[in-house]
Motif scaffolding. Structure first.
Motif, short mmCIF file in Angstrom:
data_model
loop_
_atom_site.label_atom_id
_atom_site.label_comp_id
_atom_site.label_asym_id
_atom_site.label_seq_id
_atom_site.Cartn_x
_atom_site.Cartn_y
_atom_site.Cartn_z
N UNK A 151 -0.05 4.27 -5.53
CA UNK A 151 -0.31 3.95 -4.11
C UNK A 151 -0.58 2.45 -3.97
N UNK A 152 0.43 1.71 -3.51
CA UNK A 152 0.28 0.28 -3.27
C UNK A 152 -0.24 0.09 -1.85
N UNK A 153 -1.33 -0.63 -1.70
CA UNK A 153 -1.92 -0.90 -0.38
C UNK A 153 -1.37 -2.21 0.18
N UNK A 154 -1.26 -3.21 -0.69
CA UNK A 154 -0.77 -4.52 -0.26
C UNK A 154 0.17 -5.06 -1.33
N UNK A 155 1.44 -5.40 -0.99
CA UNK A 155 2.40 -5.89 -1.98
C UNK A 155 1.96 -7.20 -2.63
N UNK B 270 -3.44 -12.21 -6.73
CA UNK B 270 -4.45 -12.03 -5.68
C UNK B 270 -3.94 -11.24 -4.49
N UNK B 271 -2.63 -11.17 -4.32
CA UNK B 271 -2.08 -10.47 -3.15
C UNK B 271 -1.99 -8.96 -3.36
N UNK B 272 -1.76 -8.56 -4.61
CA UNK B 272 -1.51 -7.14 -4.88
C UNK B 272 -2.80 -6.32 -4.83
#
Length: 590
Positions: A274-278, A310-312
């Motif tokens: 479950x990816x919340x933010x790429x 930092x983005x993921x």
């Protein structure tokens, strides 16, 4: 390591006072430590002596507990030594200094047991025969300074081009000096060798990021403390190996994501629940085993550090699995489909330090034909506690005990012990090498070879190599059972591929004579042995076929016999006889 204390006192004392002082020494001398410096002086070699009554300060304080020894030197020659005597609230050194001169310059050294170090005060003294320097009221003053070396820690934040060197704090240090080199000795060809910009580099903090490095390269660093009066010894030397590869895997969507990892790092994909933010995943591949680990079993000689940028952001509870490409994992042999009992994946939360935890067994999946691992992969169990450092572990090693009598070394009763190479090759084309190791045979030609990353029931050919013999393959593919295998080439010619053995006094032997290791015994080998014999060469060398440390006629006979019979490698790669490059021709056979 210097010292400076600007006071001393010269005083002519009565003979009675000198006797009293030496009686004090006999009564109060402290026990010498087990292994002090070997400072010895022979009074019989000198005509005169002088006496020094001294006190010493250590880092502006009293000398530490434990044994302390002061040595008096004229140049590099010891002229006297003493240990401290406690008198009242002070500790005094009563040093008899021996001399043959009317006037001589004396310097001092101090051994401090609890730091196991010899320190050098700056003070020096001009002595005269029968002179007495210092008194109980006004002792001659010495002062030494010492600052401890910092504790160097394992590097972290290691990439393909940088790492962060770390060390512990030393209270007396105002700064630190850092050295970095590609040589563990910090020297090459007898000359100092340092990475540019990292020779005695001044650092004010407890870490330094070392940059501009090469991928897959081992570097070494050490640190020193800098105090107000002194510089410490070097810290322990720490090795840091940069990553061999650095791969960025893009995570472009949200929810369930199958993320491909390009390159040949061994990690071919990461499946995220479950990816919340790429963002991106950074994969660093190292060709060295992990340092400072708690693992048992056979640890892979490579590892990975995987970290998100930092983005993921992912939902940890839904976890992820890692897909490892079999062909890009060195030493990993083809396993049966669904094998989930041979290898485990281990992970630790901080790369480079701390204990690894068991992630679970890896499951092997075969997508290609037998012998083709290009599409095979290992899949991890679900991981729900973040990314970090990963490594494979095989729970036990496999032992092959092989008997291989070398024809030239076997005298019909026993074999001269020698080193042989035992290699394992895949059982199917292209018969690529799985692993090899070297071992020393006993007088029966037996050696035990240990292999990792090779589970039971994995088929392989056994290949024997020796410095002056024909490479010899087992007749058929073998496999480990219960992590063990016994194989004896000496019992029958059928134990070697192509029956490529020669009988000697009831035992079958590996053919000797391939001195240049080209797979044939021919005129070239014979010439090499003939030349070595003509030059009376001795010692451990391939031309010494019979292992007696001399190259002579006996070696020529063995090579000549093998050449006459066109001896050559027989293997699944070369199952039929080939033309010998430089045959030995005779008009009559044997």
């Amino acid at each position: 390591m210097h010292a400076a204390l600007p006071f001393y006192y010269k005083n002519k004392m009565t003979n009675t006072m000198i006797v009293l002082l030496f009686l004090l020494m006999l009564c109060n001398v402290q026990a010498l430590l087990a292994s002090p410096p070997d400072w010895q002086v022979n009074p019989a070699l000198f005509q005169h002596s002088a006496s020094v009554i001294a006190q010493m300060q250590y880092n502006n304080n009293d000398i530490p507990s434990g044994n302390v020894i002061i040595g008096a030197f004229a140049g590099n020659e010891l002229r006297g030594k003493a240990m401290p005597i406690t008198y009242g609230t002070g500790k005094y050194f009563f040093v008899t200094v021996y001399t043959n001169s009317v006037l001589e310059i004396i310097t001092f050294k101090a051994y401090i047991e609890n730091i196991d170090t010899i320190l050098t005060p700056l003070e020096q003294l001009s002595i005269e025969p029968n002179g007495v320097y210092g008194s109980m009221a006004h002792p001659y003053g010495l002062q030494v300074f010492f600052i401890a070396a910092p504790a160097a820690y394992q590097a972290d934040s290691v990439t393909t081009t940088s790492f962060t060197a770390k060390w512990g704090s030393v209270p007396e240090a105002g700064s630190y000096r850092l050295d970095v080199s590609t040589f563990e000795s910090f020297s090459s060809a007898g000359a100092p060798s340092f990475l540019e910009g990292y020779n005695n580099k001044t650092i004010s903090s407890l870490s330094e990021t070392v940059t501009g490095l090469s991928a897959g390269t081992t570097y070494y660093y050490r640190v020193r403390s800098i105090g107000q009066f002194d510089t410490s010894r070097n810290s322990a030397t720490i090795a840091a190996t940069t990553a061999a590869q650095s791969i960025t895997a893009q995570v472009t969507g949200i929810g369930i994501q199958a993320v491909p990892v390009p390159g040949t790092s061994g990690v071919s994909g990461i499946n995220i629940g479950n990816v919340i933010s790429p963002g991106n995943l950074l994969v660093y591949y190292f060709t060295t085993p992990p340092a400072n680990h708690n693992l048992t079993g056979i640890v892979s000689s490579y590892r990975w550090v995987i970290s998100p940028d930092n983005a993921l952001a992912i939902n940890q509870a839904d976890g992820y699995t890692i897909k490892f490409k079999s062909i890009d994992c060195p030493g990993l042999v083809e396993l049966p489909e669904g094998d989930a009992a041979s290898f485990k994946l281990y992970k630790r939360s901080t790369p480079g330090s701390g204990d690894f935890s068991d992630v679970g067994f890896l499951t092997y999946h075969r997508n290609g034909t037998d012998g083709d691992q290009s599409d095979d992969y290992l899949l991890s169990a679900l991981i729900t506690n973040g990314f970090s450092e990963f490594v494979f572990v095989q729970t036990a090693a496999s032992t092959l005990t092989v008997t291989a009598l070398i024809e030239g070394l076997y005298n019909g009763a026993a074999m001269a012990s020698d080193t042989i190479t035992v290699a394992l090759r895949n059982a199917v084309q292209p018969y690529s090498q799985i692993s090899e190791t070297r071992g020393l045979t006993n007088s029966s030609g037996q050696v035990s070879a240990t292999f990792s990353m090779i589970p039971d029931a994995t088929p392989f050919y056994i290949v024997i190599k020796h410095r002056s013999s024909i490479e010899t393959w087992s007749a058929e593919a073998q496999s480990f059972s219960g992590r063990a295998l016994l194989y004896d080439f000496s019992v029958d010619s059928t134990k070697a591929f192509g029956n490529n053995l020669r009988k000697k006094n009831g035992k079958w032997c590996i053919l000797s004579g391939d001195v240049n290791q080209d797979g044939f015994v021919d005129f070239t080998d014979l010439t090499m042995v003939d030349n070595a014999s003509a030059m009376f060469l001795s010692g451990y060398r391939p031309e010494d076929v019979d292992g007696n440390n001399f190259t002579d006629m006996s070696d020529l006979i063995i090579v000549d016999n093998s050449a006459y019979h066109y001896s050559m490698v027989q293997s699944p790669e070369y199952p039929v006889s080939r033309a010998v490059p430089n045959p030995v021709k005779r008009h009559s056979g044997r």
